[in-house]
Design a protein around this motif. Structure first.
Motif, mmCIF file in Angstrom:
data_model
loop_
_atom_site.group_PDB
_atom_site.id
_atom_site.type_symbol
_atom_site.label_atom_id
_atom_site.label_comp_id
_atom_site.label_asym_id
_atom_site.label_seq_id
_atom_site.Cartn_x
_atom_site.Cartn_y
_atom_site.Cartn_z
ATOM 1 N N UNK A 68 -68.006 63.798 32.405
ATOM 2 C CA UNK A 68 -66.777 64.578 32.560
ATOM 3 C C UNK A 68 -66.002 64.710 31.253
ATOM 4 N N UNK A 69 -66.339 63.911 30.234
ATOM 5 C CA UNK A 69 -65.614 63.965 28.965
ATOM 6 C C UNK A 69 -66.214 64.975 28.000
ATOM 7 N N UNK A 70 -67.541 64.947 27.840
ATOM 8 C CA UNK A 70 -68.175 65.868 26.888
ATOM 9 C C UNK A 70 -68.843 67.050 27.577
ATOM 10 N N UNK A 71 -68.935 66.998 28.917
ATOM 11 C CA UNK A 71 -69.550 68.063 29.729
ATOM 12 C C UNK A 71 -71.039 68.231 29.435
ATOM 13 N N UNK A 72 -71.644 67.265 28.771
ATOM 14 C CA UNK A 72 -73.088 67.276 28.557
ATOM 15 C C UNK A 72 -73.762 66.322 29.524
ATOM 16 N N UNK A 73 -75.097 66.351 29.535
ATOM 17 C CA UNK A 73 -75.826 65.428 30.381
ATOM 18 C C UNK A 73 -75.611 63.998 29.890
ATOM 19 N N UNK A 74 -75.616 63.061 30.827
ATOM 20 C CA UNK A 74 -75.307 61.667 30.507
ATOM 21 C C UNK A 74 -76.310 61.083 29.526
ATOM 22 N N UNK A 75 -75.792 60.432 28.492
ATOM 23 C CA UNK A 75 -76.587 59.686 27.527
ATOM 24 C C UNK A 75 -76.025 58.275 27.473
ATOM 25 N N UNK A 76 -76.894 57.271 27.654
ATOM 26 C CA UNK A 76 -76.441 55.883 27.774
ATOM 27 C C UNK A 76 -75.397 55.780 28.884
ATOM 28 N N UNK A 77 -75.759 56.214 30.073
ATOM 29 C CA UNK A 77 -74.825 56.253 31.204
ATOM 30 C C UNK A 77 -74.149 54.898 31.386
ATOM 31 N N UNK A 78 -72.817 54.925 31.453
ATOM 32 C CA UNK A 78 -72.019 53.711 31.542
ATOM 33 C C UNK A 78 -70.977 53.882 32.644
ATOM 34 N N UNK A 79 -70.910 52.922 33.556
ATOM 35 C CA UNK A 79 -70.061 53.026 34.740
ATOM 36 C C UNK A 79 -68.880 52.069 34.655
ATOM 37 N N UNK A 80 -67.703 52.558 35.056
ATOM 38 C CA UNK A 80 -66.510 51.707 35.159
ATOM 39 C C UNK A 80 -66.597 50.922 36.461
ATOM 40 N N UNK A 81 -66.536 49.602 36.377
ATOM 41 C CA UNK A 81 -66.719 48.774 37.564
ATOM 42 C C UNK A 81 -65.569 48.880 38.551
ATOM 43 N N UNK A 82 -64.391 49.292 38.105
ATOM 44 C CA UNK A 82 -63.228 49.355 38.986
ATOM 45 C C UNK A 82 -63.282 50.540 39.938
ATOM 46 N N UNK A 83 -63.866 51.662 39.494
ATOM 47 C CA UNK A 83 -63.846 52.875 40.321
ATOM 48 C C UNK A 83 -65.213 53.535 40.436
ATOM 49 N N UNK A 84 -66.208 53.048 39.682
ATOM 50 C CA UNK A 84 -67.589 53.521 39.751
ATOM 51 C C UNK A 84 -67.773 54.939 39.227
ATOM 52 N N UNK A 85 -66.887 55.408 38.368
ATOM 53 C CA UNK A 85 -67.101 56.679 37.684
ATOM 54 C C UNK A 85 -67.923 56.437 36.423
ATOM 55 N N UNK A 86 -68.835 57.380 36.121
ATOM 56 C CA UNK A 86 -69.816 57.184 35.053
ATOM 57 C C UNK A 86 -69.652 58.229 33.963
ATOM 58 N N UNK A 87 -69.821 57.787 32.708
ATOM 59 C CA UNK A 87 -69.690 58.645 31.534
ATOM 60 C C UNK A 87 -70.745 58.252 30.506
ATOM 61 N N UNK A 88 -70.900 59.083 29.464
ATOM 62 C CA UNK A 88 -71.691 58.655 28.320
ATOM 63 C C UNK A 88 -71.023 57.435 27.690
ATOM 64 N N UNK A 89 -71.819 56.515 27.198
ATOM 65 C CA UNK A 89 -71.243 55.304 26.617
ATOM 66 C C UNK A 89 -70.330 55.630 25.444
ATOM 67 N N UNK A 90 -70.791 56.482 24.528
ATOM 68 C CA UNK A 90 -69.969 56.804 23.356
ATOM 69 C C UNK A 90 -68.675 57.497 23.764
ATOM 70 N N UNK A 91 -68.733 58.325 24.819
ATOM 71 C CA UNK A 91 -67.541 59.061 25.256
ATOM 72 C C UNK A 91 -66.487 58.113 25.832
#
Length: 256
Positions: free
Chosen positions: A40-63
């Motif tokens: 949702x931050x870079x609008x690209x496909x996930x690279x190094x997918x990283x999830x927030x444990x509090x809400x389970x939303x996932x982003x690229x690690x660098x993003x």
């Protein structure tokens, strides 16, 4: 030194999932899966997918790491991830990353090529991928013979507070909730009462209209208080066999 070019992504070039084994199997447009495989931050496909444990939303690690430089909230739902160290509450999601690589043709190969080019352009040695080799037959036989039990899980050092959550009951009018099955929890001392409340809400499936009051000893706790501060303030009275005991109840919000 700047970070590798993980921000460059393949975007919407592919229209279908890769060829299936059966010609009769229907093909689903790839864009139907975009909400699940794009950042949702870079609008690209996930690279190094990283999830927030509090809400389970996932982003690229660098993003998400760059986002936490200036905010401690989730970019999607605005929940406070951690008051001071939001990076404590993110975890790699390797299963999701494998799914993204399988669904998007050539994405993994392109990402590897970009990483190699990044290091080569700067005259740096390209990091070698980690290969998990199986133990030799001699070592395997020796381990089987010795049958030495080994620990399969090590508690991270930052999880330095053990909690005992004691449910004291619910106010009249509150009935639709699940029992809290996990009363013993090990967390970081930097976690706040707000994090404890969110954990209780999720596990007991509480409605938004229900309020959670948390008490330690004779003190009604505020959301911003950290567990380490509470333990230091209340002292030995708050502990039971080394566990920080928190009593909580469910109440209806007061009507002003």
């Amino acid at each position: 030194m700047s970070s590798p070019p993980y921000g460059r992504r393949i975007h919407e070039g592919s229209t279908n999932i890769s060829d299936s084994d059966s010609e009769d199997e229907p093909k689903i447009p790839l864009n139907q899966f975009f909400p699940y495989i794009r950042c949702a931050l870079c609008c690209g496909f996930l690279i190094d997918a990283t999830t927030i444990t509090e809400c389970l939303h996932t982003f690229c690690k660098s993003c998400i790491v760059k986002h936490f430089f200036y905010s401690n909230r989730c970019p999607t739902c605005s929940i406070v991830v951690h008051q001071t160290q939001p990076l404590y509450n993110i975890r790699p999601d390797r299963q999701l990353q494998d799914i993204v690589y399988k669904m998007v043709p050539f994405l993994e190969e392109l990402e590897r090529e970009q990483i190699c080019n990044f290091y080569k352009e700067r005259g740096l040695e390209v990091p070698k991928p980690v290969v998990l080799s199986s133990p030799s037959p001699v070592v395997a036989r020796r381990q089987k013979k010795d049958n030495i039990p080994q620990s399969v899980f090590t508690i991270p050092p930052e999880l330095d507070v053990s909690l005992l959550l004691e449910f004291v009951g619910a106010e009249e009018g509150i009935s639709n909730y699940k029992p809290l099955e996990r009363r013993y929890v090990r967390v970081s001392g930097e976690a706040t009462i707000r994090h404890v409340e969110l954990f209780i809400r999720r596990k007991m499936e509480l409605s938004p209209s229900c309020q959670v009051d948390v008490v330690c000893g004779d003190h009604l706790l505020d959301h911003y208080q950290s567990l380490k501060d509470i333990q230091n303030t209340v002292g030995e009275e708050a502990l039971q066999d080394g566990l920080l005991v928190l009593h909580f109840g469910l109440v209806l919000p007061s009507q002003c």
